[in-house]
Each structure stands twice: as structure tokens, then as C-alpha cells.
Design a protein around this motif. Structure first.
Motif: not given
Length: 493
Positions: A223-224, A226-227, A230
Motif C-alpha cells: 500500500p505505501p 501504491n500511494a 497515486r
């Protein structure tokens, strides 16, 4: 063989995997006027990611450092499955028009350099017909192992076994694992990635290992990262993710090598917490060597350990004594009954994709030559051999090689040179193995690899960060000889 007339390109690239596609992009990016042809022995591009098709095949490093820096990985996974990696490569090659330059089913057999004309003559087999190519520059993007012949030990009694014996490198597409008792011999990355997938269908899977490997679990999705992607979309986000993951990989390797006792304790703790209480961790998951003496194996979400904990997979640490009709008999006397045995026993190292290289008719033995800056062979003109990393994603080193060759070609063209090669001369140079691992496939294949010196530019470094910084500071002329066809040049002192 029937022979055809020769076909000319400025650059011939051997192999259409990550290294070859990446080399084509970088060479064209820096030298848009040069022509290039990629010769690929297989029916499709992809290299390793087309060859290996066993269940569960995936990257054994994160996809952000494995993928091309110039083409963003758009899927959410950080650890990618083999078919998705192949599709990414195919899409990248098509998007950038590189696929139009690939000649499939064309296996390079030999390449000879002619100093009178500063030209390579490459002979390749295409379905029984000899094709001849000529080029100014030759780039071997053929990897370091034999695609046709994996390492398969001749176990005693193997011919007596009534079941199937399969090597992952030659996985039969029609083989159905459903309901079968499987024994997988090996504990490396192939076995670790394959076994959880096999266990989902097989009646039972036994992992038979002589020596345990260090295991490190990573999430399939980060998740980090992919953040970051984004916030910084497209190529910027991809490069940021690539940088973060390359720093993490470098840190992991440095800590493992610099503090092996601490690393062992941490890896043991990470393994033990996934297994049942009183599981014999120190028998099956405690290697007798330090982390990164052999390549560390990456699990996805601890999938192998979870399969062991669920009882779907059994780990056996022992040696094969012999095969019989029903399975494997171990030195301890125990028998492992099996319907099929999968020999995940490793690769066979091979230089230059098996091609014979010669300079003015004299054969070049790569293991007798020093490698220069990861990509050139001592006293071999206009020829590069892509060498990636063993302790990080291969592509990190492959892209560095591709950019170095692209810069060399641009330098030669701007100065009117038609040949260039690194020359050590009478300089005293100590030697060390090209690959700094003690894995079986490396130790068996040392004679296939070129020599590494003990100082730059003749040292094959395994520290990506240092190499990435150093490449930008190095002189392109250091220890190099440049000249033109028909001219005599003086070697550097």
C-alpha cells in the motif's frame, strides 16, 4: 544447412528478454539513426518469462525494480506472476515498436570479428537454414544459463521410478497435479514459489531439501508504494517506486552481510511466527551459512509457511539415497512415496547463449577474460554481454549495461571510431569470482563466467547504489582503446 546472403544492422542484439528489449530501447533512445536487429531463439519474446511456465511462477524480487524504468508497471502487485510479467514485456515491446525488429526462432551459433573491416559476422540457425548477419556492434542479452539443458542430477535408480520426473524448466503443459502425491527436490526460489501453488491441487506435497534456504516474506501488494504511485502518476510514480524498492533491497543486503547474526535471528523469528508451536524450525529453516551467501528466497504473504502450517506441505531435510519404483529412498532409510517427482535442482550456467565467439578466427574463451564495467570483455572489440545482479533485480544491472553501451555507441559515432574495446595490458590484477554467491549453480558454473578483477573498472560489483552513482562519474575512455578500420592504434599505458 542452406545459406542465405548476409543482412546488415548497425547493432545485433542476441535475446529478446528483459535485457534485449531494454538494450534496444536504450540504444535507439541515444542513437536514433542506428539500425538494430534482435535475434531470438524462441518463438516468443520474454526470455526467462517465456521459458518457465511451471505453476506458481512469479518474480523473486519486486516488480518495480524488475520492470523497465522507461515503461511503468500499472498493476497493483509488487510481486508479480509470470504470465503478467510476460504480458507487460510484450506490451512494452509493441508500444515502442521494438517487436518489429525481432527475428524469432533464430539461434545464434557463432560470431566472428574481422579487424580488417571492423565487422561482426553472425551465423544463426533458423529452422535448419543458416542465416548470416553482419553488424558493427554485438550485444549479448542471452543471460547466463542454458535454456535447453537444466541441471538434473543423475540420481541412482532414477530409471526404476514408475512415476513422472519433471524439471521446472521443462514443465509439460499437459501435466495435471490434481490428487497426486508430489515430491519436490530443492529449496531454492523455484521450489519456494512453486510449492504453494502445487499444494492447492495435489493430494500432498513434500519438499525434500538437502540444505534449507533463508526465507523472507513480502506482501503481494504494498500500500505505501501504491500511494506513491497515486500521488505521482505515470512514469514519475514508477521511477519513485523503483527507487524506494531498490533502496530497500540494497539495505536488506547490506544489513544481511554486515550483521549476519542479527539477520539470522530476525529471519528465524519471522519464520517461527508462521509455524505451529514446537515445529522443528532449526532443522528445516536454519541454513548452515550466512544470509546472502546464497540468494535469499522470497515468499508472498508467507504462503509456503502457511501451507506447511496447514499440513498441505511437509518439509523433509535429508539426502536422496536412491529412487525405486514407488518414490525416493533417503539416506536416513525413510521412503517418500510419490506419483511424480519434481527436480527443482537448478540451472546450468552458460556463456553467451552457447554461441562461439571469435576474433579474427581465434576463439574467445569468456572465462579467461576480465569483464569491464559489467558489460565488455577484455580485448574483444564492439561486443557487450549484459550482466545483471545476483542480489537484486537482474534488470537494475541490465538497464545500467544498456545505457553504458548506448553512450559508448554515441561516443564512437561522434568521434568517427569504428571499434572500441577495453584493454588491461600488463597491469597486475587480482581475480575474484564474477558472482559472489555460494549457490550450487554458481559453483558448478564458474568456468562459464568471465573473470572479475578486484578494483574498478575491472571489478564486477554487486552494489547497485554504488554502481548507479559511479557510472555517472566514470570516464568513457578509461582503459579503453578506440580506432578506425585499417588503422593501427596504440594501447593505453
Amino acid at each position: 544447412m542452406d545459406a542465405r546472403e548476409s543482412e546488415y544492422s548497425d547493432v545485433i542484439i542476441v535475446g529478446a528478454g528483459f535485457s534485449g528489449i531494454g538494450a534496444a530501447y536504450r540504444i535507439r533512445e541515444k542513437n536514433p539513426d542506428l539500425t538494430f536487429t534482435i535475434l531470438e531463439r524462441r518463438e516468443r519474446l520474454g526470455g526467462t518469462w517465456d521459458l518457465f511456465r511451471y505453476p506458481g511462477i512469479r518474480s523473486d524480487s519486486d516488480i518495480f525494480t524488475l520492470s523497465f524504468p522507461w515503461e511503468p508497471w500499472t498493476r497493483p502487485e509488487a510481486i508479480a506472476d509470470g504470465p503478467d510479467i510476460w504480458q507487460y514485456m510484450a506490451d512494452a515491446a509493441r508500444k515502442h515498436g521494438i517487436d518489429r525488429h525481432i527475428r524469432y526462432q533464430t539461434e545464434v551459433r557463432s560470431a566472428d570479428w574481422d579487424s580488417a573491416t571492423d565487422t561482426w559476422t553472425v551465423r544463426a540457425d533458423h529452422n535448419g537454414t543458416e542465416n548470416v548477419f553482419t553488424a558493427r556492434f554485438l550485444f549479448f542479452a542471452s543471460g547466463y544459463y542454458d535454456y535447453s539443458a537444466p541441471y538434473a542430477p543423475d540420481f541412482p535408480g532414477l530409471g526404476d521410478f514408475r512415476g513422472e520426473v519433471i524439471h521446472p524448466q521443462l514443465w509439460p503443459e499437459e501435466f495435471d497435479t490434481t490428487g497426486k502425491r508430489l515430491v519436490v527436490i530443492g529449496s531454492g526460489a523455484t521450489a519456494v514459489s512453486m510449492i504453494p501453488s502445487l499444494a492447492s491441487k495435489a493430494a500432498h506435497v513434500t519438499m525434500l531439501q538437502r540444505t534449507p534456504s533463508y526465507l523472507f516474506s513480502v506482501p503481494r501488494v504494498l500500500p505505501p508504494i501504491n500511494a506513491i504511485r497515486r500521488v505521482l502518476p505515470g512514469r514519475t510514480g514508477h521511477l519513485a517506486a523503483r527507487w524506494v524498492m531498490s533502496m530497500f533491497g540494497s539495505l536488506l543486503w547490506l544489513v544481511s552481510r554486515g550483521a549476519p547474526a542479527l539477520s539470522k535471528r530476525l529471519l528465524r523469528w519471522m519464520t517461527k511466527r508462521e509455524l505451529p508451536a514446537n515445529y522443528p524450525v532449526d532443522i528445516h529453516f536454519r541454513p548452515p551459512y550466512d544470509p546472502w551467501d546464497q540468494r535469499m528466497c522470497f515468499m508472498v504473504d508467507a504462503d509456503l509457511l502457511k501451507a506447511v502450517a496447514a499440513g498441505d506441505v511437509e518439509i523433509v531435510t535429508d539426502h536422496v539415497d536412491h529412487f525405486d519404483a514407488h518414490g525416493v529412498v533417503l539416506r536416513s532409510g525413510r521412503r517418500l512415496d510419490a506419483d511424480a517427482v519434481i527436480t527443482a535442482t537448478g540451472l546450468q550456467m552458460q556463456a553467451l547463449g552457447g554461441a562461439i565467439l571469435s576474433v579474427d578466427g581465434e576463439k574467445v574463451e569468456p572465462h579467461q577474460r576480465f569483464m569491464y564495467r559489467r558489460h565488455l570483455l577484455e580485448d574483444v572489440p564492439n561486443a557487450a554481454w549484459c550482466m545483471g545482479y545476483t542480489n537484486a533485480s537482474w534488470t537494475l544491472g541490465a538497464d545500467m549495461t544498456a545505457r553504458a553501451v548506448a553512450n559508448l555507441l554515441a561516443y564512437m559515432n561522434s568521434h568517427g571510431y569504428t571499434h572500441a574495446y577495453p584493454h588491461l595490458g600488463n597491469e597486475a590484477m587480482g581475480e575474484q569470482p564474477a558472482f559472489n554467491l555460494k549457490s550450487g549453480y554458481v559453483l558448478r558454473g564458474l568456468s562459464a563466467l568471465p573473470k572479475s578483477g578486484i578494483r574498478r573498472p575491472w571489478m564486477l560489483s554487486h552494489t547497485y547504489v554504488r554502481d548507479a552513482i559511479g557510472q555517472r562519474l566514470e570516464s568513457i575512455e578509461e582503459s579503453m582503446v578506440f580506432g578506425r578500420a585499417g588503422e593501427r592504434e596504440a594501447h593505453p599505458a
